[in-house]
Design an enzyme around this catalytic site. Structure first.
Site, PDB file in Angstrom:
ATOM      1  N   ASP A  87      -0.355  14.622  21.177  1.00 47.18           N
ATOM      2  CA  ASP A  87       0.877  14.426  20.411  1.00 47.18           C
ATOM      3  C   ASP A  87       0.622  14.720  18.937  1.00 47.18           C
ATOM      4  O   ASP A  87       1.559  14.887  18.169  1.00 47.18           O
ATOM      5  CB  ASP A  87       1.375  12.979  20.556  1.00 47.18           C
ATOM      6  CG  ASP A  87       2.064  12.756  21.901  1.00 47.18           C
ATOM      7  OD1 ASP A  87       2.105  13.704  22.694  1.00 47.18           O
ATOM      8  OD2 ASP A  87       2.550  11.636  22.142  1.00 47.18           O
ATOM      9  N   ASP A  96       0.825  -1.209   0.000  1.00 45.35           N
ATOM     10  CA  ASP A  96       0.000   0.000   0.000  1.00 45.35           C
ATOM     11  C   ASP A  96       0.862   1.265   0.000  1.00 45.35           C
ATOM     12  O   ASP A  96       0.478   2.290  -0.552  1.00 45.35           O
ATOM     13  CB  ASP A  96      -0.942  -0.002   1.207  1.00 45.35           C
ATOM     14  CG  ASP A  96      -2.097  -0.995   1.028  1.00 45.35           C
ATOM     15  OD1 ASP A  96      -2.197  -1.585  -0.063  1.00 45.35           O
ATOM     16  OD2 ASP A  96      -2.879  -1.177   1.978  1.00 45.35           O
ATOM     17  N   GLY A  97       2.045   1.208   0.614  1.00 41.23           N
ATOM     18  CA  GLY A  97       2.948   2.364   0.619  1.00 41.23           C
ATOM     19  C   GLY A  97       3.390   2.725  -0.788  1.00 41.23           C
ATOM     20  O   GLY A  97       3.438   3.902  -1.167  1.00 41.23           O
ATOM     21  N   ALA A 105      -2.723  10.277  21.111  1.00 42.56           N
ATOM     22  CA  ALA A 105      -2.368  10.403  22.537  1.00 42.56           C
ATOM     23  C   ALA A 105      -2.837  11.729  23.145  1.00 42.56           C
ATOM     24  O   ALA A 105      -2.030  12.539  23.601  1.00 42.56           O
ATOM     25  CB  ALA A 105      -0.851  10.257  22.715  1.00 42.56           C
ATOM     26  N   LEU A 136      -6.684   4.302  12.366  1.00 44.73           N
ATOM     27  CA  LEU A 136      -7.217   3.146  13.085  1.00 44.73           C
ATOM     28  C   LEU A 136      -6.354   2.799  14.293  1.00 44.73           C
ATOM     29  O   LEU A 136      -6.859   2.468  15.363  1.00 44.73           O
ATOM     30  CB  LEU A 136      -7.287   1.947  12.130  1.00 44.73           C
ATOM     31  CG  LEU A 136      -7.897   0.652  12.682  1.00 44.73           C
ATOM     32  CD1 LEU A 136      -9.372   0.849  12.998  1.00 44.73           C
ATOM     33  CD2 LEU A 136      -7.723  -0.490  11.705  1.00 44.73           C
TER      34      LEU A 136
END
Length: 294
Positions: free
Chosen positions: A180, A77-78, A215, A195
């Site tokens: 973050d 997918d990258g 976060a 996700l």
């Protein structure tokens, strides 16, 4: 059997060694069909030097100096995301052939390549339009492609404390995230970084974006799903006076006080799907639902 002449532009993962048999299969299939094959320069060099293949290319191209009936992305997918960042507004449909574990975008395996190419020649496939998120700033422009097929992540730059992201939607103030980072995702990207930060799985074709904090310092922050016609404005403050903007994982540094505007790009990326493709099967497999791990 005589086939109409078709042009294919090939992109591939240049970090995957030991794939020469699969690559060879793709190249020989295209040659059997009498296809015109254009290969991305970086990938061509990799095939020649690393895989010891002598790919016969009608043209080796760089940048966006290519045109084709189809783009074939060979990798995961990258690699598909990178190919999409080169196709941009050309509207060329992309077929992803996965050279490793099955992906969401690259969902054909090398063994299927003959069937896939035949399907393209026989018009036996469908095309899905996938929305992109376009990012603009009020300051310096991004060096790379400023649209994301998966996601745009606003992230703190180093081990410094969190950043503060003030978010407005269509001019209305929503929330200031102390976190973050913040991930703004398309349905395509909903099964990726979003996700893993607790964002929702969004089925392709739904016209929405999601926003999920990374976060967050406050535990009552929740992901939010917005219409993809929304204009999202983000103002970022950071103690280290700069932060990162990652567009499909390519990160660029921004200075504090840069205002970011995110909206749906004026064009989509077209993904080739074979007739037997079933999204929920792929989802169940990737998520390992129904596999009893006890």
């Amino acid at each position: 059997m005589e086939h109409r002449k078709m042009k294919f532009a090939l992109f591939g993962n240049v970090y995957q060694s030991k794939k020469s048999a699969a690559i060879q299969k793709v190249l020989s299939t295209l040659s059997v069909f009498g296809a015109e094959v254009y290969i991305d320069q970086e990938y061509y060099d990799f095939l020649r030097d690393n895989q010891q293949l002598a790919p016969s290319a009608d043209k080796v191209f760089t940048g966006n100096d290519f045109d084709a009936d189809f783009v074939i992305s060979m990798g995961g997918d990258g690699t598909f995301l990178k190919a999409a960042s080169r196709v941009r507004e050309k509207q060329i449909p992309i077929l992803g052939i996965n050279m490793g574990r099955l992906g969401f975008l690259a969902d054909a395996c090398p063994e299927d390549i003959e069937r896939c190419v035949e399907a393209l020649y026989n018009d036996d496939f469908s095309i899905e339009s996938r929305a992109l998120i376009e990012v603009t700033t009020d300051g310096e422009r991004f060096e790379g492609f400023n649209c994301a097929l998966n996601d745009v992540a606003i992230l703190k730059r180093d081990s410094a404390s969190m950043i503060s992201i003030r978010a407005s939607i269509n001019g209305q103030y929503l929330n200031t995230y102390q976190a973050d980072g913040l991930v703004i995702s398309t349905p395509t990207g909903s099964t990726a970084y979003s996700l893993s930060n607790g964002g929702p799985i969004i089925v392709p074709g739904t016209k929405v974006f999601s926003m999920t904090a990374v976060a967050p310092h406050s535990l009552n922050v929740r992901p939010i799903v917005l219409a993809d016609s929304s204009v999202i404005e983000l103002d970022v403050e950071s103690r280290s006076h700069s932060f990162l903007v990652a567009i499909d994982g390519r990160s660029e540094k921004c200075k504090e006080g840069t205002k970011l505007t995110l909206r749906r790009a004026p064009y989509d990326i077209h993904v080739v799907k074979r007739p037997d493709h079933r999204y929920f099967n792929a989802l169940r497999e990737k998520m390992m639902w129904g596999i009893d791990a006890r």
